[in-house]
Design an enzyme around this catalytic site. Structure first.
Site, PDB file in Angstrom:
ATOM      1  N   ASP A  16       0.833  -1.205   0.000  1.00  0.00           N
ATOM      2  CA  ASP A  16       0.000   0.000   0.000  1.00  0.00           C
ATOM      3  C   ASP A  16       0.870   1.259   0.000  1.00  0.00           C
ATOM      4  O   ASP A  16       1.974   1.248   0.548  1.00  0.00           O
ATOM      5  CB  ASP A  16      -0.919  -0.028   1.231  1.00  0.00           C
ATOM      6  N   ASN A  18       1.336   3.426  -2.951  1.00  0.00           N
ATOM      7  CA  ASN A  18       1.863   3.896  -4.247  1.00  0.00           C
ATOM      8  C   ASN A  18       1.352   5.297  -4.586  1.00  0.00           C
ATOM      9  O   ASN A  18       2.100   6.141  -5.082  1.00  0.00           O
ATOM     10  CB  ASN A  18       1.423   2.965  -5.379  1.00  0.00           C
ATOM     11  N   GLY A  19       0.059   5.510  -4.332  1.00  0.00           N
ATOM     12  CA  GLY A  19      -0.547   6.795  -4.688  1.00  0.00           C
ATOM     13  C   GLY A  19       0.058   7.932  -3.880  1.00  0.00           C
ATOM     14  O   GLY A  19       0.430   8.975  -4.423  1.00  0.00           O
ATOM     15  N   ARG A  20       0.162   7.713  -2.563  1.00  0.00           N
ATOM     16  CA  ARG A  20       0.720   8.771  -1.701  1.00  0.00           C
ATOM     17  C   ARG A  20       2.192   9.020  -2.008  1.00  0.00           C
ATOM     18  O   ARG A  20       2.665  10.156  -1.956  1.00  0.00           O
ATOM     19  CB  ARG A  20       0.535   8.381  -0.216  1.00  0.00           C
ATOM     20  N   ARG A  31      -0.520   9.182  -9.916  1.00  0.00           N
ATOM     21  CA  ARG A  31      -0.652   7.909  -9.188  1.00  0.00           C
ATOM     22  C   ARG A  31      -0.063   6.765 -10.001  1.00  0.00           C
ATOM     23  O   ARG A  31       0.539   5.839  -9.454  1.00  0.00           O
ATOM     24  CB  ARG A  31      -2.130   7.635  -8.883  1.00  0.00           C
ATOM     25  N   HIS A  55       2.462   3.591  -9.101  1.00  0.00           N
ATOM     26  CA  HIS A  55       2.264   2.155  -9.346  1.00  0.00           C
ATOM     27  C   HIS A  55       3.451   1.580 -10.120  1.00  0.00           C
ATOM     28  O   HIS A  55       3.900   0.463  -9.847  1.00  0.00           O
ATOM     29  CB  HIS A  55       0.963   1.912 -10.116  1.00  0.00           C
ATOM     30  N   ASN A  96     -10.791  -2.572  -5.691  1.00  0.00           N
ATOM     31  CA  ASN A  96     -10.012  -1.632  -6.525  1.00  0.00           C
ATOM     32  C   ASN A  96     -10.655  -1.416  -7.905  1.00  0.00           C
ATOM     33  O   ASN A  96     -10.337  -0.459  -8.602  1.00  0.00           O
ATOM     34  CB  ASN A  96      -8.566  -2.117  -6.710  1.00  0.00           C
ATOM     35  N   ARG A 131     -12.049   2.026  -8.583  1.00  0.00           N
ATOM     36  CA  ARG A 131     -11.201   3.229  -8.769  1.00  0.00           C
ATOM     37  C   ARG A 131     -11.505   3.859 -10.132  1.00  0.00           C
ATOM     38  O   ARG A 131     -12.152   3.241 -10.974  1.00  0.00           O
ATOM     39  CB  ARG A 131      -9.727   2.822  -8.676  1.00  0.00           C
ATOM     40  N   SER A 138      -8.207  -5.028   4.731  1.00  0.00           N
ATOM     41  CA  SER A 138      -8.789  -4.722   3.412  1.00  0.00           C
ATOM     42  C   SER A 138      -9.167  -5.982   2.623  1.00  0.00           C
ATOM     43  O   SER A 138      -8.866  -6.095   1.430  1.00  0.00           O
ATOM     44  CB  SER A 138      -7.837  -3.841   2.597  1.00  0.00           C
TER      45      SER A 138
HETATM   46  C1  IPE Z   1      -5.417  -2.847  -0.469  1.00  0.00           C
HETATM   47  O1  IPE Z   1      -5.057  -1.518  -0.619  1.00  0.00           O
HETATM   48  C2  IPE Z   1      -5.412  -3.529  -1.816  1.00  0.00           C
HETATM   49  C3  IPE Z   1      -4.101  -3.739  -2.420  1.00  0.00           C
HETATM   50  C4  IPE Z   1      -2.951  -3.463  -1.861  1.00  0.00           C
HETATM   51  C5  IPE Z   1      -4.125  -4.322  -3.728  1.00  0.00           C
HETATM   52  P1  IPE Z   1      -6.168  -0.380  -0.746  1.00  0.00           P
HETATM   53  O2  IPE Z   1      -5.425   0.899  -0.828  1.00  0.00           O
HETATM   54  O3  IPE Z   1      -7.098  -0.691  -1.843  1.00  0.00           O
HETATM   55  O4  IPE Z   1      -6.935  -0.529   0.633  1.00  0.00           O
HETATM   56  P2  IPE Z   1      -7.903   0.490   1.401  1.00  0.00           P
HETATM   57  O5  IPE Z   1      -8.975   0.889   0.448  1.00  0.00           O
HETATM   58  O6  IPE Z   1      -7.085   1.681   1.810  1.00  0.00           O
HETATM   59  O7  IPE Z   1      -8.393  -0.267   2.590  1.00  0.00           O
HETATM   60  C1  IPE Z   2      -1.468   0.237  -3.453  1.00  0.00           C
HETATM   61  O1  IPE Z   2      -1.262   1.598  -3.490  1.00  0.00           O
HETATM   62  C2  IPE Z   2      -1.638  -0.359  -4.835  1.00  0.00           C
HETATM   63  C3  IPE Z   2      -3.023  -0.763  -5.160  1.00  0.00           C
HETATM   64  C4  IPE Z   2      -4.031  -0.753  -4.340  1.00  0.00           C
HETATM   65  C5  IPE Z   2      -3.244  -1.232  -6.515  1.00  0.00           C
HETATM   66  P1  IPE Z   2      -2.471   2.616  -3.473  1.00  0.00           P
HETATM   67  O2  IPE Z   2      -2.809   2.980  -4.875  1.00  0.00           O
HETATM   68  O3  IPE Z   2      -3.585   2.114  -2.637  1.00  0.00           O
HETATM   69  O4  IPE Z   2      -1.770   3.869  -2.761  1.00  0.00           O
HETATM   70  P2  IPE Z   2      -2.453   4.903  -1.764  1.00  0.00           P
HETATM   71  O5  IPE Z   2      -3.057   4.112  -0.641  1.00  0.00           O
HETATM   72  O6  IPE Z   2      -3.485   5.655  -2.549  1.00  0.00           O
HETATM   73  O7  IPE Z   2      -1.313   5.757  -1.320  1.00  0.00           O
HETATM   74 MG    MG Z   3      -4.089   2.336  -0.689  1.00  0.00          MG
END
Ligand code: IPE
Ligand code: IPE
Ligand code: MG
Length: 257
Positions: free
Chosen positions: A28, A30-32, A41, A45, A76, A79, A204
């Site tokens: 978890d 990647n986006g941040r 974002r 990834h 997911n 999204r 999750s």
């Molecule tokens: C969990 O991460 C799913 C994966 C790492 C693939 P999310 O970012 O989707 O989880 P939540 O929504 O914050 O609980």
């Molecule tokens: C985890 O990173 C990867 C997937 C869920 C595919 P996120 O995309 O959830 O990253 P944040 O939580 O927004 O930082």
């Molecule tokens: Mg996440």
């Protein structure tokens, strides 16, 4: 991924007998990671895929035999469509480029989740890669794709009910070992250690049944920054814990003698 070898600098930092056999990762952050750098974002990834490759190599060199990576949850799918499409593209590239490395290093690929939802060519590529590596047994990389525990449980229950109806399974309450054969993880040992990055402390919908006795470890590193040292720290904490499986500490220590 370079050749897997027993190099000294891949010392897990704990005795070999304390190294967990199976470590599962909720990757978890990647986006941040990307947002903090003014990147999209998607770039987060893409950087996360590099961490996947590095972490798999490190984990196997540390002596961990099975690793499971939560790559894409059923939730997911909700999204933004551009992000989902970008993740599918990354997956396509990853399978194409990484399969030869898996074969070279004799790593078995297993996939859990509902592949029927994936774009046709990706489903094909994934199934092909799984078949290509199915005879390797020493190291296993499990990737959770379009996976959630509740979805897996419902599919397993439906398949089990079908078998009961056809007379292939006994009616009534099955024992756990029998029902577990209907889960996507059939034949894969339960995770010993579950690591989630990015500071979030929740599961999750990931391996809820299989993690019944997993040790949970949460770290603040965002997935693209997760390093060999972070994994070493997690292993040190894991090795320091006493797993009791319902027994008393005294019983466990007596059995270990
Ligand atoms: C969990 O991460 C799913 C994966 C790492 C693939 P999310 O970012 O989707 O989880 P939540 O929504 O914050 O609980
Ligand atoms: C985890 O990173 C990867 C997937 C869920 C595919 P996120 O995309 O959830 O990253 P944040 O939580 O927004 O930082
Ligand atoms: Mg996440």
């Amino acid at each position: 991924m370079p050749e897997i070898s027993e190099r000294k600098d891949f010392d897990p930092g704990i005795p070999a007998e304390r190294v967990p056999a199976h470590v599962a990762f909720i990757m978890d952050g990647n986006g941040r990671w990307a947002q903090a750098r003014g990147l999209s974002r998607l770039e987060g990834h893409a950087r996360g895929v590099r961490t996947v490759i590095e972490t798999a190599e490190t984990a196997f060199r540390f002596g961990i035999r099975t690793i499971t990576l939560y790559a894409f949850s059923t939730e997911n799918r909700d999204r933004p469509p551009e992000e989902v499409a970008a993740l599918m593209n990354l997956l396509r590239t990853f399978i194409g480029e990484y399969l030869p490395e898996l074969v070279k290093n004799e790593v078995r690929l297993r996939v859990i989740g509902d592949l029927s939802w994936l774009p046709g060519d990706i489903g094909e590529a994934v199934r092909g890669a799984v078949a290509r590596t199915e005879n390797f047994g020493e190291r296993t990389l499990v990737v959770a794709l379009n996976y959630s525990s509740r979805d897996e449980t419902l599919r397993a229950a439906a398949a089990y009910a079908d078998d009961v109806r056809r007379g292939n399974a006994p009616a009534g309450k099955p024992d756990w070992a029998t029902f577990a054969r209907y889960l996507d993880t059939a034949g894969i040992p339960d995770p010993d250690l579950l690591i989630r990055t990015s500071g979030e402390q929740r599961l999750s919908n990931f391996l809820l049944l299989q993690s019944a006795y997993a040790e949970l470890y949460f770290c603040d590193a965002l997935w693209p920054d997760f390093s060999a040292d972070d994994l070493r720290r997690a292993l040190a904490v894991y090795a320091s814990r006493e797993r009791r499986f319902g027994k008393t500490g005294e019983q466990v220590r007596e059995e270990r003698k």
